[in-house]
Design a protein around this motif. Structure first.
Motif, short mmCIF file in Angstrom:
data_model
loop_
_atom_site.label_atom_id
_atom_site.label_comp_id
_atom_site.label_asym_id
_atom_site.label_seq_id
_atom_site.Cartn_x
_atom_site.Cartn_y
_atom_site.Cartn_z
N ALA A 182 0.99 -1.19 -0.02
CA ALA A 182 0.00 -0.10 -0.11
C ALA A 182 0.90 1.27 -0.02
N ARG A 183 2.00 1.32 0.87
CA ARG A 183 2.83 2.61 0.81
C ARG A 183 3.61 2.57 -0.53
N ILE A 184 4.02 1.45 -1.20
CA ILE A 184 4.65 1.62 -2.39
C ILE A 184 3.65 2.15 -3.48
N GLU A 185 2.36 1.89 -3.26
CA GLU A 185 1.50 2.32 -4.26
C GLU A 185 1.17 3.89 -4.12
N ALA A 186 1.18 4.09 -2.83
CA ALA A 186 0.75 5.57 -2.50
C ALA A 186 2.08 6.34 -3.17
N ILE A 187 3.47 6.05 -2.79
CA ILE A 187 4.51 6.65 -3.32
C ILE A 187 4.64 6.67 -4.97
N GLU A 188 4.21 5.56 -5.62
CA GLU A 188 4.28 5.65 -6.92
C GLU A 188 2.99 6.72 -7.63
N ALA A 189 1.96 6.84 -6.76
CA ALA A 189 0.69 7.63 -7.18
C ALA A 189 1.45 9.20 -6.92
N ILE A 194 3.83 14.22 -9.34
CA ILE A 194 5.00 14.98 -9.47
C ILE A 194 5.54 14.94 -10.81
N ASP A 195 5.62 13.92 -11.58
CA ASP A 195 6.09 13.84 -13.01
C ASP A 195 5.12 14.63 -13.93
N GLU A 196 3.86 14.55 -13.60
CA GLU A 196 2.86 15.14 -14.35
C GLU A 196 2.89 16.78 -13.99
N ARG A 197 3.30 17.13 -12.82
CA ARG A 197 3.48 18.65 -12.52
C ARG A 197 4.83 19.09 -13.10
N ALA A 198 5.73 18.44 -13.01
CA ALA A 198 6.96 18.87 -13.95
C ALA A 198 6.83 19.13 -15.30
N GLU A 199 6.12 18.05 -15.89
CA GLU A 199 5.92 18.14 -17.34
C GLU A 199 5.10 19.30 -17.56
N ALA A 200 4.01 19.61 -16.87
CA ALA A 200 3.22 20.77 -17.33
C ALA A 200 4.20 22.18 -16.98
N GLU A 201 4.96 22.15 -15.92
CA GLU A 201 5.72 23.30 -15.72
C GLU A 201 7.04 23.48 -16.76
N GLN A 202 7.15 22.48 -17.46
CA GLN A 202 8.14 22.53 -18.48
C GLN A 202 7.51 22.94 -19.83
N THR A 203 6.59 22.72 -20.14
CA THR A 203 5.47 23.14 -21.13
C THR A 203 5.22 24.46 -21.09
N ARG A 204 4.96 25.00 -19.71
CA ARG A 204 4.49 26.31 -19.80
C ARG A 204 5.87 27.40 -19.98
#
Length: 221
Positions: A182-189, A194-204
């Motif tokens: 369960a903890r690994i699943e939460a960390i992966e989520a 974070i990856d999605e936010r980083a990608e959005a920031e890079q696009t902006r």
């Protein structure tokens, strides 16, 4: 009148003798099989020629006094059979010396009495002694059986405790695995977010950078 309860017929005991290790052993038992069980033998010592039925009066008297109990004496000696025989201390000397033969006791002179009366008295005494010996043997068998049942119950109790401890340990391990997963699943989520936010920031940033660079280039013209 009510019928009397039937009693189980008692088996006649015989005396059997063998040599195992450093001891001669003797026991009063109803059969060769019972004697082998009392000795704890894993093979038929009678068929191997190392056990026999004996009519030695001293040995018979000793075993009949404690039916079912294995009596011992140092191997090759003419010592009396006892329940707690001492281990021989001169084993090396005994191997070098020829074995001593048991001394034969002189035959006791029979007392003069009418043959028929003496025979009846002797037979009655033998029957009484046989009954007492058989009863004592069965008592000893019941004692050994009770000990076996007690040991089996103790083993079963210990096995149940062990099984319970194993089940508890397995359950704890399975619960720890579930929590870890369960903890690994939460960390992966969280990592995906974070990856999605980083990608959005890079696009902006790429859009803003291009716009600013265009403005700078026009200013220089």
């Amino acid at each position: 009148m009510p019928d009397k309860p039937k009693t189980k017929p008692q088996r006649k005991l015989r005396t059997y003798q063998t040599s195992l290790g450093f001891y001669d052993q003797a026991v009063a038992a109803p059969s060769m099989k019972a004697a082998l069980e009392a000795w704890g033998a894993s093979s038929n010592l009678f068929h191997q020629g190392v056990a026999k039925e004996t009519d030695d009066p001293d040995v018979v008297a000793a075993t009949m006094a404690s039916p079912g109990v294995v009596l011992r004496r140092p191997v090759g000696s003419d010592d009396p059979f006892t329940e707690n025989a001492q281990l021989p201390t001169d084993l090396a000397d005994d191997e070098a010396k020829p074995k001593r033969r048991p001394k034969r006791k002189p035959k006791a002179e029979s007392k003069k009495r009418p043959v028929r009366t003496a025979h009846k008295i002797s037979r009655k005494a033998d029957d009484e002694a046989a009954r007492k010996a058989a009863a004592a043997f069965e008592k000893e068998e019941r004692r050994r059986e009770a000990e076996r049942r007690k040991e089996e119950a103790a083993h079963a109790k210990a096995r149940a405790r062990r099984d319970k401890a194993v089940a508890a340990a397995e359950a704890a391990l399975e619960e720890a695995r579930r929590v870890h997963a369960a903890r690994i699943e939460a960390i992966e989520a969280e990592r995906a977010a974070i990856d999605e936010r980083a990608e959005a920031e890079q696009t902006r940033w790429d859009k803003q950078r291009r716009k600013l660079e265009d403005a700078l280039r026009r200013a220089r013209e």
